[in-house]
Write an enzyme that holds these catalytic residues in place. Structure first.
Site, PDB file in Angstrom:
ATOM      1  CD  GLN A   1       2.224 -10.918  -2.498  1.00 49.62           C
ATOM      2  OE1 GLN A   1       2.023 -12.115  -2.282  1.00 49.62           O
ATOM      3  NE2 GLN A   1       1.290 -10.135  -2.996  1.00 49.62           N
TER       4      GLN A   1
ATOM      5  CB  ALA B   1      -0.981  -0.027   1.174  1.00 46.85           C
TER       6      ALA B   1
ATOM      7  CG  ASP C   1      -3.143  -3.536   1.310  1.00 46.20           C
ATOM      8  OD1 ASP C   1      -2.588  -4.465   1.922  1.00 46.20           O
ATOM      9  OD2 ASP C   1      -2.739  -3.083   0.223  1.00 46.20           O
TER      10      ASP C   1
ATOM     11  NE  ARG D   1      -3.079  -4.385  -6.339  1.00 41.49           N
ATOM     12  CZ  ARG D   1      -2.360  -5.088  -5.446  1.00 41.49           C
ATOM     13  NH1 ARG D   1      -1.107  -4.743  -5.216  1.00 41.49           N
ATOM     14  NH2 ARG D   1      -2.900  -6.100  -4.812  1.00 41.49           N
TER      15      ARG D   1
HETATM   16  O1  MRU Z   1      -1.105  -7.352  -2.988  1.00 42.95           O
HETATM   17  P1  MRU Z   1       0.030  -6.640  -2.304  1.00 42.95           P
HETATM   18  O2  MRU Z   1       1.334  -7.342  -2.423  1.00 42.95           O
HETATM   19  O3  MRU Z   1       0.105  -5.189  -2.727  1.00 42.95           O
HETATM   20  O4  MRU Z   1      -0.383  -6.656  -0.777  1.00 42.95           O
HETATM   21  C1  MRU Z   1       0.443  -6.062   0.176  1.00 42.95           C
HETATM   22  C2  MRU Z   1      -0.047  -6.239   1.560  1.00 42.95           C
HETATM   23  O5  MRU Z   1      -1.071  -6.830   1.805  1.00 42.95           O
HETATM   24  C3  MRU Z   1       0.757  -5.597   2.645  1.00 42.95           C
HETATM   25  O6  MRU Z   1       0.627  -6.315   3.835  1.00 42.95           O
HETATM   26  C4  MRU Z   1       0.230  -4.172   2.886  1.00 42.95           C
HETATM   27  O7  MRU Z   1       0.161  -3.444   1.694  1.00 42.95           O
HETATM   28  C5  MRU Z   1       1.073  -3.435   3.851  1.00 42.95           C
HETATM   29  S1  MRU Z   1       2.644  -3.138   3.149  1.00 42.95           S
HETATM   30  C6  MRU Z   1       3.552  -2.116   4.046  1.00 42.95           C
END
Ligand code: MRU
Length: 359
Positions: free
Chosen positions: A209, A60, A250, A101
């Protein structure tokens, strides 16, 4: 672009940056990590939108910062000669970037902030002023994100004891932010303070991830990490193999509902059932000042992300029906505390989060 010296030392991995001379935006393509480290660059905001959509840039806070630089590109490379023409192009860029997104609140927060700066500058009637202000605001958002991360690390580290084993989900490190991390920033800070911490990272299906990014980041810094598959988290907490959970977010709303990577809710349930603290670390730019959990939009992604591993290896019957929500929402009663750069919020969240946002 150089960072203030007090922040530079915390940015061991530079996931994105702005070149103020070339007026170019650069980023590390996180889809290729840990196999290849490839930086990409552009002067076109549409390419930034594509990079966010395709998850070359993800997490995010990183999405928010990238979108702000997308607006900077739209402003400085616009051919519009009139103020009206420039503002029209900026509104179009905002629309394109906002459509990438839907869950990451930082995206909308950053776009609104840049647009507000543009509108304030536009009141002076000079397109040159608007271009300069938009670029300035994007750089400000970038630096502020790193500063907020480090501050969150300092504050959150107080919750971590020497010798703790911390379970985390997805990637919340440098690669998910402007350069330090939220949940992983807290862990990183505790490690820098000399605490003997260990991490258990979930692989984070379907896009991995945790396995690809979190493990890569922690290994690079020498922070001990053990990788598990997502379905092992319950047992790990049951067996007392982790002392607490720290995740990012997020989107957080004033009630304390936390939208984060799919699987977070399941881990929060397991933490609660085994009396382990469940912490969320996120900058205040992730907090949306609303109170209705049903307003949180959950992104649904391509079925092929589930049918295949790493976008290539089919692991099921090619036309199987798939459900692929990218996020879930953890209710406030499962959240022990929310760590922000302005302090730690605890229940009742409506009061504590509102106070932090006002402060
Ligand atoms: O789909 P993504 O990889 O963008 O999802 C990321 C996450 O869910 C993280 O936990 C969230 O963005 C916090 S990142 C500092």
């Amino acid at each position: 672009m150089s960072l203030p010296p007090e922040l530079e030392k915390y940015v061991a991995i530079k996931p994105l940056y702005w070149d103020p001379e070339a007026k170019e935006f650069h980023w590390l393509d996180t889809r290729l990590i840990p196999f290849k480290e490839v930086y990409r660059s552009t002067r076109d905001y549409r390419r930034v939108a594509q990079a966010i959509k395709d998850m070359e840039i993800r997490g995010a806070p990183a999405i928010g910062v990238a979108a702000a630089f997308g607006m900077a590109l739209a402003a400085v490379h616009s051919n519009a000669s009139s103020l009206e023409g420039l503002m029209k192009e900026l509104r179009e860029a905002q629309k394109v970037l906002a459509s990438t997104r839907p869950t990451a609140y930082n995206l909308f927060w950053a776009l609104d902030r840049v647009m507000k700066a543009a509108e304030e500058a536009a009141a002076k009637g000079d397109p040159g002023e608007v271009r300069a202000r938009v670029e300035e605001e994007a750089v400000r958002i970038y630096v502020e994100d790193i500063r907020a991360n480090v501050e969150m690390g300092r504050i959150g580290s107080k919750l971590i004891e020497d010798g703790d084993i911390i379970l985390t989900h997805c990637n919340t490190g440098a690669l998910a932010t402007a350069g330090f991390g939220t949940a992983l920033g807290v862990i990183r800070y505790a490690y820098y303070e000399g605490k003997n911490v260990k991490v258990i990272a979930t692989e984070t299906r379907p896009l991995l991830q945790g396995a690809r990014l979190t493990v890569w980041e922690l290994k690079k810094e020498g922070i001990p990490v053990k990788l598990i598959t997502d379905n092992m988290a319950g047992l790990v907490l049951r067996q007392g193999l982790a002392d607490e959970v720290i995740v990012g977010a997020d989107r957080i709303i004033l009630t304390g509902h936390v939208a984060n990577k799919i699987g977070t809710y399941m881990i929060a349930l397991a933490a609660w059932h085994n009396s382990k603290p469940f912490y969320v670390a996120a900058p205040t730019s992730t907090i949306q000042p609303v109170e209705d959990p049903s307003s949180i939009v959950i992104e649904e992604r391509s079925p092929d992300e589930v049918r295949k591993v790493l976008g290539q290896h089919l692991i099921t019957v090619p036309d199987v029906d798939v459900y692929n929500p990218a996020f879930d929402v953890t209710p406030p009663e499962l959240v022990t505390a929310i760590i922000t750069e302005r302090g730690i919020a605890r229940q009742p969240y409506k009061r504590s989060l509102r106070k932090l946002l006002q402060g």
